[in-house]
Write a protein that holds these residues in place. Structure first.
Motif, mmCIF file in Angstrom:
data_model
loop_
_atom_site.group_PDB
_atom_site.id
_atom_site.type_symbol
_atom_site.label_atom_id
_atom_site.label_comp_id
_atom_site.label_asym_id
_atom_site.label_seq_id
_atom_site.Cartn_x
_atom_site.Cartn_y
_atom_site.Cartn_z
ATOM 1 N N ALA A 81 0.872 -1.229 0.101
ATOM 2 C CA ALA A 81 -0.037 -0.172 0.042
ATOM 3 C C ALA A 81 0.803 1.254 -0.002
ATOM 4 O O ALA A 81 0.533 2.253 -0.738
ATOM 5 N N ASP A 135 10.035 3.109 6.528
ATOM 6 C CA ASP A 135 9.323 1.794 7.139
ATOM 7 C C ASP A 135 10.200 1.630 8.237
ATOM 8 O O ASP A 135 11.276 1.433 8.326
ATOM 9 N N ALA A 136 9.548 0.990 9.248
ATOM 10 C CA ALA A 136 10.166 0.537 10.386
ATOM 11 C C ALA A 136 11.339 -0.384 10.374
ATOM 12 O O ALA A 136 12.040 -0.802 11.196
ATOM 13 N N GLY A 147 6.907 -5.004 3.442
ATOM 14 C CA GLY A 147 5.828 -5.385 4.289
ATOM 15 C C GLY A 147 5.569 -6.801 4.381
ATOM 16 O O GLY A 147 6.613 -7.715 4.084
ATOM 17 N N GLN A 148 4.492 -7.135 4.675
ATOM 18 C CA GLN A 148 4.043 -8.677 4.738
ATOM 19 C C GLN A 148 4.233 -9.377 3.385
ATOM 20 O O GLN A 148 4.659 -10.520 3.203
ATOM 21 N N ASN A 160 -2.239 -14.767 -6.850
ATOM 22 C CA ASN A 160 -3.454 -14.040 -7.275
ATOM 23 C C ASN A 160 -3.380 -12.584 -7.746
ATOM 24 O O ASN A 160 -4.279 -11.917 -7.617
ATOM 25 N N ALA A 220 8.000 5.625 12.725
ATOM 26 C CA ALA A 220 7.323 6.609 13.347
ATOM 27 C C ALA A 220 6.656 6.116 14.721
ATOM 28 O O ALA A 220 6.142 5.151 14.855
ATOM 29 N N GLN A 258 0.047 -21.655 1.703
ATOM 30 C CA GLN A 258 1.108 -21.391 0.821
ATOM 31 C C GLN A 258 2.558 -21.688 1.176
ATOM 32 O O GLN A 258 3.322 -22.409 0.784
ATOM 33 N N ASP A 273 -3.813 -2.871 4.778
ATOM 34 C CA ASP A 273 -4.356 -3.750 5.759
ATOM 35 C C ASP A 273 -4.557 -3.070 7.025
ATOM 36 O O ASP A 273 -5.504 -3.552 7.751
ATOM 37 N N LYS A 291 -7.172 -7.295 2.814
ATOM 38 C CA LYS A 291 -6.025 -8.110 3.170
ATOM 39 C C LYS A 291 -5.410 -8.841 2.121
ATOM 40 O O LYS A 291 -5.131 -9.955 2.290
ATOM 41 N N ARG A 292 -5.103 -8.132 0.965
ATOM 42 C CA ARG A 292 -4.849 -8.677 -0.304
ATOM 43 C C ARG A 292 -3.781 -7.656 -0.753
ATOM 44 O O ARG A 292 -3.762 -6.351 -0.681
ATOM 45 N N VAL A 293 -2.744 -8.146 -1.500
ATOM 46 C CA VAL A 293 -1.829 -7.470 -2.077
ATOM 47 C C VAL A 293 -2.263 -6.237 -3.205
ATOM 48 O O VAL A 293 -2.221 -4.855 -3.046
#
Ligand SMILES: Cc1cc2nc3c(=O)[nH]c(=O)nc-3n(C[C@H](O)[C@H](O)[C@H](O)COP(=O)(O)OP(=O)(O)OC[C@H]3O[C@@H](n4cnc5c(N)ncnc54)[C@H](O)[C@@H]3O)c2cc1C
Length: 605
Positions: free
Chosen positions: A288, A307-308, A313-314, A323, A357, A436, A574, A581-583
Motif C-alpha cells: 500500500a 518503514d520501521a 511489508g508482509q 492471485n 514513526a 502457501q 491492511d 487483506k490482499r496485495v
C-alpha cells in the motif's frame, strides 16, 4: 556553456575520435566482475547466498550511447578537468554524482579491508559513465573512483539526475536500467566484499540483518560464523562470538550490528537536505505504501516513504503470490515489492528504513502535520498516509519469545526455509498464507504438519490450495488441533500438538514453526485517529459526524476517500478498516489515496 556548444567549439567530440570505444560506451570496459582470488572464501562458504534472476539483462550495464544521446547526457553535468590519480569519490561520501567520462579514463576500486586486498571493479573510458543504484537510494558510497588517465568528466548531481529521470524518457530508460544492472553485477562480484556480514546461521539478530540487507538490495556478502570461511573471516577481522552479528566495511566494523546501525552507516536512515516541508509522508513501505509512493512521486509530489523494518511489508514475506493481477504464473512477494521500490526511486521518492514513526501530532501546525520518528527527528508534511499494515499474532505459549527468529517464523521465504531444509516443520493457521507456506516448505524437502484449529481446512482457504495440500505426500493436515508446547535449547527442536477431538497430545521433532494466525493493526503509535472495535482505522464513509472535530467545519468539506477523522491524514491497505487483506487491494488503495492527497493539500492553502 552546454555540452553541445562545447562540442561544436572543439570540432569533433573527443570520444568520437576514439571510434569504436565511444560506441561501446557505458561502463565501457568492465574488468572481471568477479575476481577469482577474492572470491575463494565466498566459494568456500557453505551457506553462500543464492542470487535470484537479474531484474534486467546484465548486458544493459554497458549501454552503447550514440553521439547525440551522449551529448544529451553530458548536458546534465558540470565539466571538470581531471589528472591521473585524482579521486572522484571515496567510500563514505554522501550524495555522490553520476560521473560521465568525456575524455580520459577512470577506474572504480573496491578498497582493501582487513580480509581482502583492493580490487578494480570496473574501468570506464571516454563515452561511458560511472554510477550505480546508490545514486537513487541515497546510500553512501562504498567504492572508490579515481582517474586512470587525465581528461574531462562531467558531474551530474543527484538533483540533475532526478531531472534527467523525469524529463528525458529515452535517456532515463538507458541510465536507469544500467544502474540496476550494475547493482546486480556488483552483488555478484568482488565488490560484494565491501560489506561483509557475519553471524550465526540460526541467530535471530543475524536473520534481521540479512533480511534488511536483502530487501534493500544492498551489495553485501554473508558469512555463516559456523563455517570455515566464516571463522577465517572473523579471525582476520578480530571478531569474537560476542561481537556477532557483525558487519565489516572499509574502515568500519559494526559489532552486534542491527539493521538500524547498518542503515546509519550506509546513509539509508532518514535525512533531509531541504528545509521545505514534504508534500506527503507515507508511513509503511508494504504494497500500500509503495503504491502511494510510486503514484505520489510520479505525480510530482515531494514524497517521503518510511518503514520501521525494511521495504516490502508482509508481501515480501510471501514466497509466492498467485492471485496478483497480471501474473498468471505467480511471483515472489519480494520480487514484486522490490520492483515497486525501484519504481518509487525512479520517480524521485525518498525512502528511509529502518525508520519507525512513533507519534503523529494530530493538531495541524498551520498547514503542516508533524510526524515524530524513533530517534527524535521530526518530519513536517502537508499530508500523511498511514500504511502500517498489520502485525502477526503469536500463540500464548511459554518460551514463544525465546524461539522467535530461532525456529519460530512469521514468513516462509528462502531465508527461513534454508535453516530447516529437509527437517520436519510445523505450519500453524488455516488461511491462504498458511497453505502457501506449507506447500513451499514441502517443496523444499521438509515434512510439514499443517495445524488448523477449525474443523475444516476448506473453511478459510482457497480451493486450489486445499487440493494441492491434500495431494502432497509430505504434508499432513491436522484439523481441530493446536500447538500446546515448545521445547529446545537455543533453537526450537520439538513441538507438542494436541488433538482437541481426542484431547491427546503428541510431541514431534520440529526445526521450524511457521505461524500464520492473523494479524493486528499496527496502530499503537497513533492517538486521536478513529478506529473500529477491532482497532483498524476508519476513513471517509466509515466515519460519523461525531468522529469529526471542529477542524472540519473550517474546511467545509467531508473526509475524502481514504481520509481519516484528521484532515490530511489517510489510511490505506491492511491497516484500513474492512480492507481485503490482499496485495492488489492494498496497492489499489495506496494509489487511489494520492488523488485525495492532491485534493486535501489544495484545501489547506
Ligand atoms: C506469508 C504471507 C503470504 C501472503 N500471500 C498473499 C497472497 O498470495 N496474495 C495476496 O493478495 N495477499 C497475500 N498476503 C497478504 C498481503 O501481503 C497483505 O495484504 C499486504 O502486504 C498488505 O499490505 P500493506 O502495505 O497494507 O501492509 P503491510 O504489508 O503489512 O506493510 C506495512 C508496513 O508498515 C511498516 N510499519 C508498521 N508500523 C510502522 C511504523 N510505526 N513506522 C514505520 N513503518 C511501520 C511495517 O514494517 C510494514 O513493512 C500474504 C501475507 C503473508 C504474511
Amino acid at each position: 556553456m552546454t555540452a553541445m556548444n562545447e562540442l561544436s567549439r572543439a570540432g569533433a567530440a573527443p570520444w568520437a575520435r576514439r571510434g569504436s570505444v565511444f560506441s561501446q560506451a557505458g561502463l565501457a570496459r568492465p574488468v572481471d566482475w568477479a575476481s577469482p582470488h577474492d572470491l575463494d572464501r565466498l566459494r568456500a562458504s557453505h551457506a553462500r547466498r543464492r542470487l535470484g534472476k537479474p531484474l534486467v539483462p546484465t548486458s544493459v550495464a554497458s549501454p552503447r550511447l550514440g553521439d547525440e544521446l551522449f551529448a544529451r547526457l553530458l548536458s546534465y553535468g558540470t565539466p571538470q578537468e581531471i589528472d591521473r590519480g585524482d579521486v572522484l569519490f571515496r567510500p563514505g561520501d554522501e550524495d555522490t554524482d553520476l560521473i560521465v567520462v568525456a575524455r580520459g579514463s577512470v577506474e572504480v576500486v573496491r578498497t582493501a579491508t582487513a580480509n581482502v586486498r583492493a580490487a578494480t571493479v570496473a574501468v570506464v573510458d571516454a563515452g561511458g559513465f560511472v554510477g550505480e543504484l546508490n545514486l537513487l537510494t541515497g546510500q553512501n558510497v562504498y567504492l572508490l573512483c579515481r582517474a586512470r588517465e587525465a581528461g574531462t568528466i562531467h558531474r551530474v548531481s543527484p538533483v540533475r539526475l532526478r531531472q534527467l529521470m523525469a524529463t528525458d524518457v529515452e535517456l532515463s530508460d538507458i541510465v536507469f536500467k544500467a544502474l540496476i544492472a550494475r547493482r546486480e553485477l556488483l552483488q555478484r562480484s568482488t565488490a560484494a566484499l565491501a560489506v561483509e556480514i557475519v553471524g550465526g546461521a540460526r541467530s535471530a539478530a543475524a536473520l534481521a540483518l540479512r533480511t534488511y540487507a536483502g530487501r534493500q538490495r544492498l551489495i553485501h556478502l554473508w558469512f555463516d560464523a559456523g563455517t570455515p570461511a566464516g571463522r577465517a573471516m572473523m579471525e582476520s577481522s578480530g571478531l569474537t562470538e560476542d561481537d556477532l552479528p557483525a558487519v565489516v566495511m572499509p574502515g568500519t566494523t559494526l559489532k552486534q550490528a542491527t539493521p538500524g546501525g547498518l542503515a546509519e552507516k550506509l546513509g539509508l536512515s532518514y535525512r533531509r537536505s531541504s528545509t521545505k516541508p514534504v508534500d506527503v509522508t507515507i508511513v509503511g513501505a508494504g504494497p500500500a505504501g509503495l503504491a502511494a509512493a510510486v503514484y505520489g512521486a510520479s505525480e510530482g509530489l515531494d514524497t517521503v516513504l518510511l518503514d520501521a523494518v525494511g521495504t516490502g511489508g508482509q508481501a515480501a514475506a510471501s514466497s509466492r503470490i498467485e492471485n496478483y493481477f497480471g501474473f498468471p504464473f505467480g511471483l515472489a512477494g519480494a520480487d514484486l515489492t522490490g520492483l515497486a521500490v525501484l519504481q518509487a526511486l525512479k520517480f524521485g521518492a525518498q525512502l528511509a528504513s529502518p525508520c519507525e514513526a512513533v507519534k503523529l501530532d494530530t493538531g495541524r501546525n498551520g498547514d503542516l502535520l508533524r510526524l515524530h520518528l524513533q530517534g527524535g527527528e521530526v518530519i513536517d508534511s502537508k499530508a500523511v498516509v498511514i500504511a502500517t499494515g498489520a502485525r502477526y499474532r503469536a500463540l500464548p505459549l511459554e518460551r514463544w519469545p525465546d524461539f522467535e527468529g530461532a525456529g519460530i517464523y512469521y514468513a516462509a521465504t528462502e531465508l527461513e526455509a534454508r535453516g530447516c531444509m529437509g527437517s520436519p516443520v510445523t505450519v500453524v493457521g488455516g488461511a491462504n498464507s498458511a497453505g502457501q507456506a506449507a506447500l513451499y516448505l514441502a517443496g523444499r524437502g521438509s515434512t510439514v504438519s499443517l495445524v488448523v484449529r477449525g474443523p475444516d481446512i476448506a473453511a478459510e482457504m482457497s480451493a486450489y490450495l486445499v487440493d494441492r495440500l491434500r495431494a502432497h505426500p509430505r504434508v499432513t493436515v491436522r484439523c481441530r488441533s493446536e500447538v500446546t508446547r515448545l521445547d529446545g535449547g537455543d533453537f526450537l527442536e520439538e513441538v507438542s500438538i494436541t488433538d482437541r477431538t481426542t484431547e491427546s497430545t503428541q510431541a514431534q521433532q520440529c526445526s521450524g514453526l511457521f505461524c500464520f494466525i492473523g494479524a493486528e493493526p499496527a496502530t499503537s503509535w497513533l492517538t486521536g485517529i478513529a478506529t473500529g472495535d477491532d482497532g483498524f482505522i476508519r476513513t471517509d464513509v466509515q466515519l460519523n459526524d461525531d468522529d469529526l472535530g471542529p477542524a472540519w467545519a473550517t474546511l467545509r468539506r467531508r473526509p475524502l476517500p481514504f481520509e481519516t477523522n484528521i484532515p490530511g491524514v489517510f489510511a490505506v491497505g491492511d491497516v484500513h478498516s474492512g480492507s481485503m487483506k490482499r496485495v492488489a487491494a492494498a496497492t489499489g488503495e495506496g494509489a487511489s489515496a494520492i488523488a485525495s492527497v492532491h485534493k486535501a493539500i489544495s484545501t489547506f492553502v
